[in-house]
Design a protein around this motif. Structure first.
Motif, PDB file in Angstrom:
ATOM      1  N   VAL A 126       3.264   0.818   6.118  1.00 25.04           N
ATOM      2  CA  VAL A 126       2.451  -0.047   4.952  1.00 25.04           C
ATOM      3  C   VAL A 126       1.034   1.215   5.457  1.00 25.04           C
ATOM      4  O   VAL A 126       1.200   1.797   6.262  1.00 25.04           O
ATOM      5  CB  VAL A 126       1.677  -0.938   4.600  1.00 25.04           C
ATOM      6  CG1 VAL A 126       3.080  -2.249   4.373  1.00 25.04           C
ATOM      7  CG2 VAL A 126       1.532  -2.003   6.250  1.00 25.04           C
ATOM      8  N   GLU A 127       0.010   0.911   4.623  1.00 28.47           N
ATOM      9  CA  GLU A 127      -0.881   1.569   5.323  1.00 28.47           C
ATOM     10  C   GLU A 127      -2.136   1.143   5.530  1.00 28.47           C
ATOM     11  O   GLU A 127      -2.163  -0.039   5.941  1.00 28.47           O
ATOM     12  CB  GLU A 127      -2.037   2.546   3.603  1.00 28.47           C
ATOM     13  CG  GLU A 127      -1.643   2.801   2.703  1.00 28.47           C
ATOM     14  CD  GLU A 127      -1.374   4.594   3.169  1.00 28.47           C
ATOM     15  OE1 GLU A 127      -2.451   4.764   3.976  1.00 28.47           O
ATOM     16  OE2 GLU A 127      -0.043   4.627   3.101  1.00 28.47           O
TER      17      GLU A 127
ATOM     18  N   GLU B  72      -4.990   0.604   7.145  1.00 28.44           N
ATOM     19  CA  GLU B  72      -5.649  -0.155   5.579  1.00 28.44           C
ATOM     20  C   GLU B  72      -5.485  -1.386   5.536  1.00 28.44           C
ATOM     21  O   GLU B  72      -6.853  -2.153   5.179  1.00 28.44           O
ATOM     22  CB  GLU B  72      -6.567   1.080   4.521  1.00 28.44           C
ATOM     23  CG  GLU B  72      -7.865   0.581   4.944  1.00 28.44           C
ATOM     24  CD  GLU B  72      -9.324   1.205   6.084  1.00 28.44           C
ATOM     25  OE1 GLU B  72      -9.755  -0.090   6.255  1.00 28.44           O
ATOM     26  OE2 GLU B  72      -8.890   2.001   6.664  1.00 28.44           O
ATOM     27  N   GLU B  73      -4.973  -0.779   5.135  1.00 24.65           N
ATOM     28  CA  GLU B  73      -4.266  -2.708   4.084  1.00 24.65           C
ATOM     29  C   GLU B  73      -4.192  -4.246   5.032  1.00 24.65           C
ATOM     30  O   GLU B  73      -3.819  -5.045   4.851  1.00 24.65           O
ATOM     31  CB  GLU B  73      -2.463  -2.337   3.646  1.00 24.65           C
ATOM     32  CG  GLU B  73      -2.827  -1.596   2.159  1.00 24.65           C
ATOM     33  CD  GLU B  73      -1.252  -0.996   1.829  1.00 24.65           C
ATOM     34  OE1 GLU B  73      -0.716  -2.550   1.970  1.00 24.65           O
ATOM     35  OE2 GLU B  73      -1.069  -0.172   1.608  1.00 24.65           O
TER      36      GLU B  73
END
Lengths: 346, 92
Positions: free
Chosen positions: B67-68, B70-71
């Motif tokens: 996943v990113e 930032e998430e």
């Protein structure tokens, strides 16, 4: 959060998956007492075999990787290992819950107790046999040991180290055991009383002559049941299954020479941790023999629900880990008889 | 104090813990408590070595779970904050 249940879940997970959650480290065979009931045959270390500090560090690291959480430092007298402080400190730094079993003789001033606290010892289990100094000193064969042990308890508590008491129940101290229990209760000290005296590791049966008799054991359990509701005897739930013990499953032990044992009572090494990696010997076929012991494999002389069988003791005394010792059978029968008496009383 | 991504946390010295099958158990003997962490919290916990920034821990988790980073920011900072509030870890 129900912590008891969470810790039980982890214990059960360790048993099911053979993760040695608890490891007892026998840091030395040396001891400054000479207890007649002790299973150690010679209180000496072979200088050629005794582990260097680097080896203990390596063993701690391997136990960490294997999933161990609880480390118990013991002996002989653990504090007689010249590397005791470094081992304790490293164990704490690595994230183990580190406790020790001691006679307390080396904890001879408050500074020692404070140092134990500072290196991260979470609990010290002290061996105390009676509040009668003569009886305690007779059992340890060291005059004055009672007072020194009592001083150690005091120093540890002042330093904020949790103390628990272990007392072996023998024919020598059975009459004074409830004085000790009352004292522990008044002083908020957890007390574990164990009636199981084992032979020496070399097969010498001399310590077993100190085992409490059937009459003494029955008296002890009757009295205890009458004194404390919590000591009402109940059949073990585990024995509704085929479970016998935790050896080579959720626990292991390491000797002063680095031998990996299935548990402290089973003296058949699975291998040596200086010569081999933990992971290479923990899953050897030799370990399976201990993991596979089932209640249904035993001779079933023990009273149902009150099995006291210890495969290590049986192997050492009878040469057969599945054969029940007369003492274990007698102990189980006494417990069952006492439990039935309490049912009748109700 | 609210944590930010550049903060570095260290597990409290002497706090016993172990990780089995990706899940960590922490024993807080002083407070008579035990904490079992979920998989992501366990990863965060095992990286609180006093050297690694929370941002780097986010990157490691992002890589593992694809996943990113930032998430994950909010969740990682919240978990880390909880560790500090429970006095299991300290900000250095």
């Amino acid at each position: 959060m129900n912590n008891q249940s969470l810790l039980d879940q982890w214990r059960n997970k360790s048993i099911d998956q053979f993760i040695p959650l608890q490891a007892s480290l026998e840091l030395t065979n040396r001891c400054n007492e000479r207890c007649g009931h002790c299973y150690i045959p010679s209180f000496k270390d072979d200088p050629a075999k005794v582990l260097k500090i680097e080896s203990w560090y390596q063993i701690l690291n391997e136990l960490r990787s294997a999933g161990t959480l609880y480390i118990i430092l013991m002996g002989g007298e653990a504090m007689l290992n010249p590397h005791f402080w470094d081992i304790a400190k490293k164990s704490n730094e690595l994230g183990f819950h580190t406790t020790m079993i001691s006679n307390g003789l080396k904890i001879n001033k408050i500074e020692v107790a404070e140092k134990l606290k500072s290196v991260g010892i979470k609990m010290v289990t002290i061996s105390l046999y009676s509040l009668d100094p003569k009886i305690h000193d007779t059992m340890t064969s060291v005059k004055g040991s009672f007072q020194k042990t009592m001083n150690a308890i005091s120093y540890l508590r002042k330093a904020g180290v949790k103390v628990t008491i272990n007392s072996l129940l023998t024919t020598l101290n059975v009459k004074t055991i409830f004085d000790l229990e009352d004292w522990c209760y008044k002083n908020d000290l957890e007390l574990k009383i164990d009636p199981t005296v084992t032979s020496k590791l070399n097969g010498d049966m001399a310590p077993t002559r100190l085992r409490a008799s059937k009459e003494q054991l029955k008296w002890f359990y009757e009295q205890r049941k009458n004194r404390w509701e919590m000591f009402k005897l109940e059949p073990a739930e585990e024995l509704n299954t085929d479970y016998v013990c935790n050896a080579a499953k959720g626990k292991c032990a390491v000797t002063a020479y680095g031998d990996l044992l299935p548990c402290i009572e089973i003296r058949d090494p699975l291998g040596n941790l200086v010569e081999n990696k933990f992971s290479d010997i923990w899953y050897k076929p030799e370990a399976k023999k201990w993991r596979d012991i089932k209640f249904s494999d035993l001779s079933k002389k023990s009273a149902s629900g009150f099995c006291e069988h210890c495969p290590g003791m049986a192997k050492n005394e009878l040469g057969d880990h599945l054969q029940e010792l007369d003492f274990s059978v007698m102990l189980s029968q006494v417990k069952k008889e006492v439990s039935e008496t309490q049912e009748t009383n109700v | 104090m609210s944590l930010v991504k550049t903060n570095v946390l260290k597990r409290k010295l002497g706090l016993p813990w172990q990780k089995i099958e990706g899940q960590a158990l922490i024993l807080d003997a002083e407070n008579h408590e035990a904490h079992e962490l979920n998989e992501v919290a366990s990863i965060i916990w095992s990286h609180l070595d006093g050297k690694t920034q929370l941002a780097a821990i986010m990157d490691k988790i992002a890589e593992e779970f694809e996943v990113e980073a930032e998430e994950l920011s909010y969740d990682v900072l919240t978990v880390a904050q909880n560790f500090v509030e429970l006095e299991l870890a300290e900000c250095i």
